[in-house]
Scaffold this motif. Structure first.
Motif, PDB file in Angstrom:
ATOM      1  N   GLU A 172      31.015  43.514  35.686  1.00  0.00           N
ATOM      2  CA  GLU A 172      30.082  44.624  35.806  1.00  0.00           C
ATOM      3  C   GLU A 172      30.216  45.672  34.702  1.00  0.00           C
ATOM      4  N   SER A 173      31.177  45.510  33.802  1.00  0.00           N
ATOM      5  CA  SER A 173      31.328  46.469  32.709  1.00  0.00           C
ATOM      6  C   SER A 173      32.109  45.833  31.566  1.00  0.00           C
ATOM      7  N   SER A 174      32.029  46.465  30.406  1.00  0.00           N
ATOM      8  CA  SER A 174      32.778  45.983  29.248  1.00  0.00           C
ATOM      9  C   SER A 174      34.274  46.013  29.525  1.00  0.00           C
ATOM     10  N   ARG A 175      34.723  47.053  30.249  1.00  0.00           N
ATOM     11  CA  ARG A 175      36.139  47.166  30.570  1.00  0.00           C
ATOM     12  C   ARG A 175      36.609  46.005  31.431  1.00  0.00           C
ATOM     13  N   GLU A 176      35.820  45.601  32.425  1.00  0.00           N
ATOM     14  CA  GLU A 176      36.185  44.474  33.284  1.00  0.00           C
ATOM     15  C   GLU A 176      36.294  43.186  32.477  1.00  0.00           C
ATOM     16  N   LEU A 177      35.347  42.990  31.546  1.00  0.00           N
ATOM     17  CA  LEU A 177      35.364  41.787  30.720  1.00  0.00           C
ATOM     18  C   LEU A 177      36.605  41.772  29.820  1.00  0.00           C
ATOM     19  N   GLN A 178      36.911  42.920  29.220  1.00  0.00           N
ATOM     20  CA  GLN A 178      38.096  42.995  28.355  1.00  0.00           C
ATOM     21  C   GLN A 178      39.378  42.714  29.140  1.00  0.00           C
ATOM     22  N   ASP A 179      39.472  43.260  30.352  1.00  0.00           N
ATOM     23  CA  ASP A 179      40.651  43.019  31.185  1.00  0.00           C
ATOM     24  C   ASP A 179      40.772  41.550  31.568  1.00  0.00           C
ATOM     25  N   PHE A 180      39.612  40.928  31.889  1.00  0.00           N
ATOM     26  CA  PHE A 180      39.626  39.509  32.269  1.00  0.00           C
ATOM     27  C   PHE A 180      40.117  38.646  31.115  1.00  0.00           C
ATOM     28  N   VAL A 181      39.580  38.909  29.921  1.00  0.00           N
ATOM     29  CA  VAL A 181      39.984  38.135  28.745  1.00  0.00           C
ATOM     30  C   VAL A 181      41.473  38.326  28.485  1.00  0.00           C
ATOM     31  N   GLY A 182      41.947  39.561  28.595  1.00  0.00           N
ATOM     32  CA  GLY A 182      43.365  39.839  28.362  1.00  0.00           C
ATOM     33  C   GLY A 182      44.287  39.128  29.332  1.00  0.00           C
ATOM     34  N   ASP A 183      43.787  38.875  30.533  1.00  0.00           N
ATOM     35  CA  ASP A 183      44.585  38.175  31.550  1.00  0.00           C
ATOM     36  C   ASP A 183      44.538  36.657  31.405  1.00  0.00           C
ATOM     37  N   ASN A 184      43.677  36.144  30.503  1.00  0.00           N
ATOM     38  CA  ASN A 184      43.502  34.693  30.400  1.00  0.00           C
ATOM     39  C   ASN A 184      43.631  34.184  28.970  1.00  0.00           C
ATOM     40  N   LEU A 185      44.483  34.807  28.184  1.00  0.00           N
ATOM     41  CA  LEU A 185      44.685  34.370  26.802  1.00  0.00           C
ATOM     42  C   LEU A 185      45.259  32.952  26.783  1.00  0.00           C
ATOM     43  N   GLY A 186      44.681  32.110  25.926  1.00  0.00           N
ATOM     44  CA  GLY A 186      45.152  30.739  25.780  1.00  0.00           C
ATOM     45  C   GLY A 186      44.687  29.793  26.867  1.00  0.00           C
ATOM     46  N   GLU A 187      43.893  30.286  27.814  1.00  0.00           N
ATOM     47  CA  GLU A 187      43.389  29.434  28.898  1.00  0.00           C
ATOM     48  C   GLU A 187      41.879  29.322  28.826  1.00  0.00           C
ATOM     49  N   GLU A 188      41.366  28.142  29.157  1.00  0.00           N
ATOM     50  CA  GLU A 188      39.910  27.952  29.116  1.00  0.00           C
ATOM     51  C   GLU A 188      39.245  28.753  30.229  1.00  0.00           C
ATOM     52  N   VAL A 189      38.193  29.493  29.860  1.00  0.00           N
ATOM     53  CA  VAL A 189      37.430  30.274  30.833  1.00  0.00           C
ATOM     54  C   VAL A 189      35.951  29.912  30.695  1.00  0.00           C
ATOM     55  N   THR A 190      35.207  30.117  31.757  1.00  0.00           N
ATOM     56  CA  THR A 190      33.770  29.797  31.775  1.00  0.00           C
ATOM     57  C   THR A 190      32.968  31.060  32.034  1.00  0.00           C
ATOM     58  N   PHE A 191      32.026  31.325  31.129  1.00  0.00           N
ATOM     59  CA  PHE A 191      31.161  32.501  31.269  1.00  0.00           C
ATOM     60  C   PHE A 191      29.744  32.068  31.624  1.00  0.00           C
ATOM     61  N   THR A 192      29.101  32.841  32.498  1.00  0.00           N
ATOM     62  CA  THR A 192      27.663  32.705  32.724  1.00  0.00           C
ATOM     63  C   THR A 192      26.991  33.851  31.992  1.00  0.00           C
ATOM     64  N   VAL A 193      26.121  33.503  31.044  1.00  0.00           N
ATOM     65  CA  VAL A 193      25.478  34.532  30.218  1.00  0.00           C
ATOM     66  C   VAL A 193      23.967  34.385  30.282  1.00  0.00           C
ATOM     67  N   GLN A 194      23.289  35.502  30.027  1.00  0.00           N
ATOM     68  CA  GLN A 194      21.822  35.484  29.977  1.00  0.00           C
ATOM     69  C   GLN A 194      21.368  36.345  28.816  1.00  0.00           C
ATOM     70  N   ASN A 195      20.511  35.800  27.952  1.00  0.00           N
ATOM     71  CA  ASN A 195      20.050  36.546  26.785  1.00  0.00           C
ATOM     72  C   ASN A 195      18.945  37.523  27.167  1.00  0.00           C
ATOM     73  N   PRO A 208      40.187  32.057  24.958  1.00  0.00           N
ATOM     74  CA  PRO A 208      40.532  33.294  24.238  1.00  0.00           C
ATOM     75  C   PRO A 208      41.790  33.111  23.395  1.00  0.00           C
ATOM     76  N   ARG A 209      41.761  33.537  22.152  1.00  0.00           N
ATOM     77  CA  ARG A 209      42.887  33.363  21.233  1.00  0.00           C
ATOM     78  C   ARG A 209      44.017  34.349  21.544  1.00  0.00           C
ATOM     79  N   GLU A 210      45.219  33.841  21.480  1.00  0.00           N
ATOM     80  CA  GLU A 210      46.381  34.714  21.688  1.00  0.00           C
ATOM     81  C   GLU A 210      46.685  35.541  20.446  1.00  0.00           C
ATOM     82  N   LYS A 211      46.381  34.983  19.275  1.00  0.00           N
ATOM     83  CA  LYS A 211      46.623  35.704  18.023  1.00  0.00           C
ATOM     84  C   LYS A 211      45.353  35.662  17.168  1.00  0.00           C
TER      85      LYS A 211
END
Length: 374
Positions: A172-195, A208-211
């Protein structure tokens, strides 16, 4: 030439909104047999005027609105066609007619905008957060930039994509997305996006890259905007213009409240002066929208026109002397109590308030011009 055209379009839009507001007063006055002495664009002194029938149609020097001058409104008159000779409820309708027509125009434009967009509308909630009263709301961060050869780029994420969810969890916000990515570095994640432009919904996967390279981030996207997409469904579509008007007023009220709070906290009026605009600022904003070009410019202009019409309706119905709401308030007192405020005292109150409002218009115009020069 393009700038001049854009400014002309802005002026035409504002003149149109002034015209329909004053036409509401004019038409209802005529309907109830009240003599209309003048129909004016802007405020005196008069630059040009022509009398047709019993009414003078004029253009005036102060381009901050318009007016309809009715017989008996400014001075005593025993003529049966005088405004003051009509009952309080007739006068109340005439005074409120401009507000009503501005509100209904906003409702109509919003309905058309929503009809063309599948009864969905995006509110920018980057700075202002609110839960809307009507419609189904979905908050999402928006991708503003995608680094070349980054995980986001390789997965097919594009500029203008809203990130709706990550591994099934709503973002629901950029902050939530940043926190999610930070918690899943090096692991495959799936996003649902809409243009935003293409309206297509896609599912993308990435790691997400660790380095990451300096300045790119783990995913390789730039964030900065949070959108609230409000969808009107079922029976709400029938009343969508009214419901969206209410949501828009709610959003504006929250924004104004936030600016006032910030001004008090910082002990400076700067947050308000930097974020409010009068006619000059509005024309400049319209010019920017015209510069976008294409269908996007038409949609932006339509939405802004509806918003200005809605704000005109709300501001004018406030019980402020010299505005429609102030006049309506005095008539309402008479209608409810049977007591009529002394006409001379009322005219004096409106006259003083009018001078104050003109001074405020000049100050706002000066503020608009200074912002444009900066």
């Amino acid at each position: 030439m393009a700038v001049i055209l854009a400014i002309l379009i802005g002026i035409v839009i504002l003149l149109f909104l002034v015209f329909i507001h004053e036409f509401g007063h004019f038409a209802t006055a005529k309907f109830f047999g009240i003599k209309v002495e003048e129909f004016g664009f802007g405020f005196p002194p008069r630059i040009w005027g022509k009398k047709k029938g019993e009414t003078i149609y004029s253009i005036n020097a102060v381009p901050a609105g318009g007016f309809v001058r009715l017989l008996g409104e400014e001075e005593e008159s025993n003529d049966l066609r005088s405004f003051t000779k009509k009952g309080p409820w007739v006068r109340a309708v005439v005074v409120a007619a401009g507000v009503i027509i501005n509100f209904l125009l906003a409702v109509l434009i919003f309905y058309l905008i929503l009809g063309f967009s599948g009864f969905k509308f995006d509110f920018d909630q980057t700075a202002i957060k609110t839960d809307f009263f009507f419609g189904k709301q979905q908050n999402s961060p928006v991708i503003l930039d995608v680094a070349k050869d980054s995980p986001a780029d390789k997965s097919g994420i594009k500029v203008g994509d809203k990130v709706i969810s990550a591994d099934g969890k709503l973002m629901e916000s950029s902050r939530e997305l940043q926190d999610f990515v930070g918690d899943n570095l090096g692991e495959e994640v799936t996003f649902t996006v809409q243009n935003i432009e293409e309206k297509d919904t896609r599912i993308v996967s990435l790691v997400p890259r660790e380095k990451p390279p300096e300045g790119e981030g783990s995913v390789g996207v730039g964030l900065g905007i949070d959108l609230a997409t409000v969808s009107y469904e079922g029976v709400e579509k029938v009343f969508a213009g009214f419901l969206h008007s209410a949501n828009t007023l709610q959003f504006q009220a929250v924004a104004i409240g936030s600016l006032i709070k910030q001004s008090f906290e910082e002990k400076t009026p700067e947050p308000i002066t930097e974020n409010v605009a009068g006619p000059v600022g509005i024309v400049a904003l319209i010019a920017q929208f015209v510069g976008i070009g294409g269908f996007a410019a038409v949609g932006a202009l339509a939405s802004l026109t509806a918003l200005i019409s809605l704000i005109l309706a709300v501001v004018n119905i406030l019980p402020i002397p010299a505005l429609d709401g102030g006049r309506f308030f005095f008539i309402l007192i008479e209608g409810l109590t049977g007591y009529k405020v002394n006409p001379r005292a009322e005219r004096l109150i409106h006259g003083v308030a009018f001078i104050v409002l003109l001074a405020l218009v000049v100050l706002v115009a000066f503020n608009d011009i200074s912002k444009l020069l900066r």
